[in-house]
Enzyme design. Structure first.
Site, mmCIF file in Angstrom:
data_model
loop_
_atom_site.group_PDB
_atom_site.id
_atom_site.type_symbol
_atom_site.label_atom_id
_atom_site.label_comp_id
_atom_site.label_asym_id
_atom_site.label_seq_id
_atom_site.Cartn_x
_atom_site.Cartn_y
_atom_site.Cartn_z
ATOM 1 N N CYS A 219 0.713 -1.137 0.069
ATOM 2 C CA CYS A 219 -0.133 0.059 0.212
ATOM 3 C C CYS A 219 1.024 1.210 -0.101
ATOM 4 O O CYS A 219 1.822 1.361 0.841
ATOM 5 C CB CYS A 219 -1.064 0.094 1.183
ATOM 6 S SG CYS A 219 -2.326 -1.222 1.119
ATOM 7 N N TRP B 253 -2.831 -2.531 -1.762
ATOM 8 C CA TRP B 253 -2.512 -4.052 -1.916
ATOM 9 C C TRP B 253 -3.562 -4.617 -1.198
ATOM 10 O O TRP B 253 -3.453 -4.764 0.184
ATOM 11 C CB TRP B 253 -1.204 -4.634 -1.507
ATOM 12 C CG TRP B 253 -0.682 -5.681 -1.433
ATOM 13 C CD1 TRP B 253 -0.143 -6.316 -2.943
ATOM 14 C CD2 TRP B 253 -0.868 -6.895 -0.708
ATOM 15 N NE1 TRP B 253 0.127 -7.739 -2.559
ATOM 16 C CE2 TRP B 253 -0.124 -8.118 -1.296
ATOM 17 C CE3 TRP B 253 -1.170 -6.897 0.478
ATOM 18 C CZ2 TRP B 253 -0.054 -9.087 -0.493
ATOM 19 C CZ3 TRP B 253 -0.923 -8.044 1.216
ATOM 20 C CH2 TRP B 253 -0.474 -9.055 0.768
ATOM 21 N N ASN C 256 -2.208 1.885 5.592
ATOM 22 C CA ASN C 256 -1.323 0.899 5.142
ATOM 23 C C ASN C 256 -1.104 -0.099 6.540
ATOM 24 O O ASN C 256 -0.507 0.532 7.583
ATOM 25 C CB ASN C 256 -0.046 1.030 4.837
ATOM 26 C CG ASN C 256 1.060 0.315 4.653
ATOM 27 O OD1 ASN C 256 0.617 -0.794 4.250
ATOM 28 N ND2 ASN C 256 2.191 0.547 4.505
ATOM 29 N N LYS D 254 12.463 -16.100 -8.824
ATOM 30 C CA LYS D 254 12.292 -15.088 -9.850
ATOM 31 C C LYS D 254 11.247 -15.496 -11.057
ATOM 32 O O LYS D 254 10.577 -14.842 -11.476
ATOM 33 C CB LYS D 254 13.837 -14.797 -10.558
ATOM 34 C CG LYS D 254 14.846 -14.096 -9.760
ATOM 35 C CD LYS D 254 14.316 -12.648 -9.397
ATOM 36 C CE LYS D 254 13.453 -12.369 -8.329
ATOM 37 N NZ LYS D 254 14.074 -12.338 -6.880
ATOM 38 N N GLU E 160 7.707 -15.602 -9.746
ATOM 39 C CA GLU E 160 6.790 -14.594 -9.275
ATOM 40 C C GLU E 160 6.526 -13.478 -10.447
ATOM 41 O O GLU E 160 5.589 -12.989 -10.489
ATOM 42 C CB GLU E 160 7.714 -13.769 -8.151
ATOM 43 C CG GLU E 160 9.078 -13.171 -8.577
ATOM 44 C CD GLU E 160 9.566 -12.232 -7.185
ATOM 45 O OE1 GLU E 160 8.966 -11.951 -6.354
ATOM 46 O OE2 GLU E 160 10.754 -12.110 -7.201
ATOM 47 N N HIS F 256 15.951 -37.697 -4.644
ATOM 48 C CA HIS F 256 15.143 -38.224 -3.404
ATOM 49 C C HIS F 256 13.720 -37.699 -3.866
ATOM 50 O O HIS F 256 12.953 -37.668 -2.809
ATOM 51 C CB HIS F 256 15.772 -37.713 -2.290
ATOM 52 C CG HIS F 256 16.970 -38.192 -1.809
ATOM 53 N ND1 HIS F 256 17.220 -39.480 -1.529
ATOM 54 C CD2 HIS F 256 18.232 -37.562 -1.996
ATOM 55 C CE1 HIS F 256 18.520 -39.491 -1.335
ATOM 56 N NE2 HIS F 256 19.174 -38.282 -1.790
HETATM 57 O O1 M6R Z 1 12.540 -5.974 1.727
HETATM 58 P P1 M6R Z 1 12.839 -7.310 1.782
HETATM 59 O O2 M6R Z 1 14.034 -7.601 1.184
HETATM 60 O O3 M6R Z 1 12.687 -7.532 3.357
HETATM 61 O O4 M6R Z 1 11.594 -8.124 1.121
HETATM 62 C C1 M6R Z 1 11.759 -9.703 1.418
HETATM 63 C C2 M6R Z 1 10.642 -10.150 0.165
HETATM 64 O O5 M6R Z 1 9.400 -9.819 0.368
HETATM 65 C C3 M6R Z 1 11.258 -9.961 -0.999
HETATM 66 O O6 M6R Z 1 12.629 -10.530 -1.043
HETATM 67 C C4 M6R Z 1 10.501 -10.749 -2.082
HETATM 68 O O7 M6R Z 1 10.625 -12.257 -1.858
HETATM 69 C C5 M6R Z 1 10.693 -10.359 -3.605
HETATM 70 N N1 M6R Z 1 9.811 -10.104 -4.265
HETATM 71 C C6 M6R Z 1 11.653 -11.364 -4.131
HETATM 72 O O8 M6R Z 1 11.902 -11.006 -5.602
#
Ligand code: M6R
Length: 615
Positions: A2, A75, A101, A492, A495, A511
């Site tokens: 947000c 969000w 937020n 990557k 997502e 395994h």
């Molecule tokens: O800001 P942060 O590094 O704490 O965020 C952690 C995760 O939310 C972040 O790495 C998320 O997994 C990314 N979208 C990965 O690309």
């Protein structure tokens, strides 16, 4: 998660709010809305499901006017994305508008109380409950907004960053936070800018005040900013200068932020090791560690906390610290850590890793480790973020703002800083021999140039992406230092392209996951020449025997894997401890090109948001 923007000052609010929302869209993009006070103090609320562009189109014929306003990009947590659930939310009398937020955890009980008092809610959100509740307190007590807000927030359980606009007070904007970030920009012309982070603010001012938990800020048109805690104590606002440059928030000619950020890595890694790794002197410098050396010297264990990509960087750090500093390491999902009664000793050093510095799970885990008496060291990218401020010491990654939701340059910057840290600690503890230390110092210094070379394989990876873009599943395999990179590669891909992908230690494949392999299954091996190379070659044979389509990331000049794999991408030769900084690049490029070919929104993938500020 947000995006919040607010403005009070002499200018028209709408252009400032829309520009701010566009910059904040990476935090959430389910719906967007604004509220302004138009002529005669009339509260006008406009909101639309979808992107900020939908909101702009919606008001194009009749642009909202007024010199005070708030804006929000959502969000979704409570209630699906829709016009109705979009923020701002008004109270029942339409006197105030609220953007929020976070999550109000006791919203059901507040809702019952409000319904007993005749309030009718029109959305599914916890935020609307909050708006009604604040207005109810104002009406029933006769208090003005800042005071009523303070009283109301005493009853609220959960996390919030909120900004409230009161129709009867056009010369005032009120904001508050608890466990969700909020920044106030102090302009030079009696104007104020509010943001869930600094991105909507930097175009207007570099002077900011970071609101702390349980603080309520009141901004007035005569340029006064006053802050009181919810517990009714006065706080003197501390104005800080931020260094963020507006150009770093633009795409700079690239089609997507993600692509720009991938290409920025030679620079972002260089900036992250600058001053920390000195090749001429053959030294490392880590002031955050040196100033707290007693904690590191007695460390019997390093506990690493993080989420998502930051957790993967933590896994690389596990290999680094165990090998170079010989300190046992445990890497924990921050979200699991605090809920399982962890054992923390005063000989533990806790290392929290976060790009945003605002991830709620990581922040909560830090707090519980701190309560248990642990020394907390943070590795963060965003200067002044909550995690940076709540840790005892730390090191910034200097990657610059990362806007693409998929983390790229933040990962390599984290790994670069963690490598320098492990080297520094290992050296001070006398556990790294001089030869290895110098090889790694010189290797790390060389890495930005080698990353440059890795980026040259982008066109070839674009071609390979065409063969994999139709896949429904993919397997990423690596061993040792490359296992976390396999996990990161899979994350990557899933997502941004919505292809189901799994990262696995290559040897674990037999395994279970080996059952998945057939001619439709792309298998991405990280098979660089290191201690486990021959073992990985055997794993490649096993996949080949079962018809899987193999893409292997190999060390330049490799012939053995090349003769087995369907496709190979070379990376320059590097010490195995540094190789993750290189192999991460083809992983990022592959997912970028596949997502592009599948027509996905690379920078704003569905359901995600850049900074996850709810638990
Ligand atoms: O800001 P942060 O590094 O704490 O965020 C952690 C995760 O939310 C972040 O790495 C998320 O997994 C990314 N979208 C990965 O690309």
């Amino acid at each position: 998660m947000c995006g919040i923007v607010g403005y009070l000052g002499p200018k028209q609010a709408y252009p400032i709010l829309i520009d701010g929302l566009t910059r904040l869209e990476y935090r959430g993009y389910d719906s967007a809305g604004i509220a302004t006070l138009e002529e005669g103090g009339k509260l006008r609320v406009e909101k639309k499901e979808g992107k900020v562009a939908n909101l702009e189109a919606h008001v194009a014929e009749d642009i909202p006017k007024g010199t005070v306003g708030i804006g929000h990009t959502r969000w979704a947590t409570h209630g699906p994305p829709s016009d109705r659930n979009a923020h701002p939310h008004a109270g029942s009398k339409g006197r105030i508008a609220v953007i929020h937020n976070g999550i109000i955890e006791n919203y059901e009980s507040l809702k019952d109380l409000l319904s007993d008092r005749g309030h009718t809610l029109v959305s599914d959100t916890d935020t609307e409950v909050l708006a009604h509740f604040i207005e109810e307190v104002m009406t029933s007590t006769g208090l003005d907004l800042p005071e009523a807000l303070r009283i109301a927030l005493k009853e609220v359980v959960g996390a919030y960053a909120i900004v409230v606009l009161d129709q009867s007070q056009p010369d005032r904007l009120v904001a508050a936070r608890k466990a969700s970030p909020l920044v106030i920009g102090v302009g030079g012309k009696n104007d104020f800018f509010v943001g869930s982070d600094a991105t909507p603010i930097v175009a207007h001012t570099k002077n900011v005040v970071y609101l702390e938990d349980e603080e309520v800020a009141t901004m007035t048109r005569d340029g006064k900013l006053s802050i009181r805690t919810i517990g009714d104590a006065d706080v003197t606002p501390e104005i800080q200068a931020i260094e963020l440059e507006i150009a770093s928030l633009e795409k700079g000619g690239y089609e997507h932020f993600m692509l720009k950020e991938i290409y920025e890595q030679p620079r972002s890694i260089r900036d992250s090791i600058r001053g920390r790794v000195n090749l001429q002197r053959g030294t490392t410098t880590m002031s955050g560690i040196d100033e707290n050396w007693g904690e590191w010297e007695k460390a019997q264990r390093i506990l690493i906390l993080g989420c998502g990509t930051s957790w993967h960087a933590g896994l690389v750090a596990e290999y680094l610290f165990e090998s170079l500093a010989r300190i046992p390491v445990e890497v924990e999902y921050a979200s699991e850590f605090r809920y399982r009664n962890p054992i923390i000793r005063d000989t533990d050093v806790v290392l929290a890793i976060s790009q945003s510095g605002e991830t709620a799970d990581t922040l909560a885990a830090i707090r519980s480790a701190k309560d248990a008496g642990a020394h907390i060291f943070g590795v963060c990218n965003v200067v002044g973020s909550s995690i940076a401020r709540e840790t005892d010491a730390g090191a910034y990654t200097h990657a610059g703002p990362e806007i693409g939701v998929a983390s790229t340059k933040a990962f390599t910057a984290q790994v670069a800083v963690l490598t320098a840290m492990a080297l520094h600690v290992g050296r001070r503890l006398g556990r790294v021999d001089d030869g290895v230390f110098m090889r790694l110092v010189s290797g790390l210094d060389n890495i930005p140039g080698l990353v440059e070379q890795c980026l040259e394989s982008a066109p070839a990876i674009g071609e390979i992406a065409k063969l994999f873009a139709g896949a429904e599943n993919a397997l990423y395999l690596g061993r040792g230092y490359q296992f976390p990179v396999a996990l990161e590669g899979a994350l990557k891909l899933k997502e941004i392209s919505y292809i189901h992908a799994e990262g696995y230690p290559a040897a674990e494949m037999k395994h279970g996951p080996i059952a998945l392999i057939d001619e439709d299954m792309p298998v991405i091996f990280i098979a660089t020449q290191d201690d486990v190379y021959e073992k990985v070659v055997s794993n490649i044979q096993e996949v080949k025997a079962r018809g899987g389509q193999i893409l292997a990331i190999v060390t330049e000049g490799d012939t053995q894997v090349k003769s087995l794999a369907d496709h190979t991408v070379e990376v320059p030769r590097a010490h195995e401890a540094l190789a993750p900084l290189l192999t991460a690049i083809p992983m990022q490029l592959l997912s970028y090109h596949i997502a592009l070919l599948r027509g996905c929104n690379v920078d704003q993938p569905r359901n995600l948001a850049k900074s996850v500020t709810v638990e």
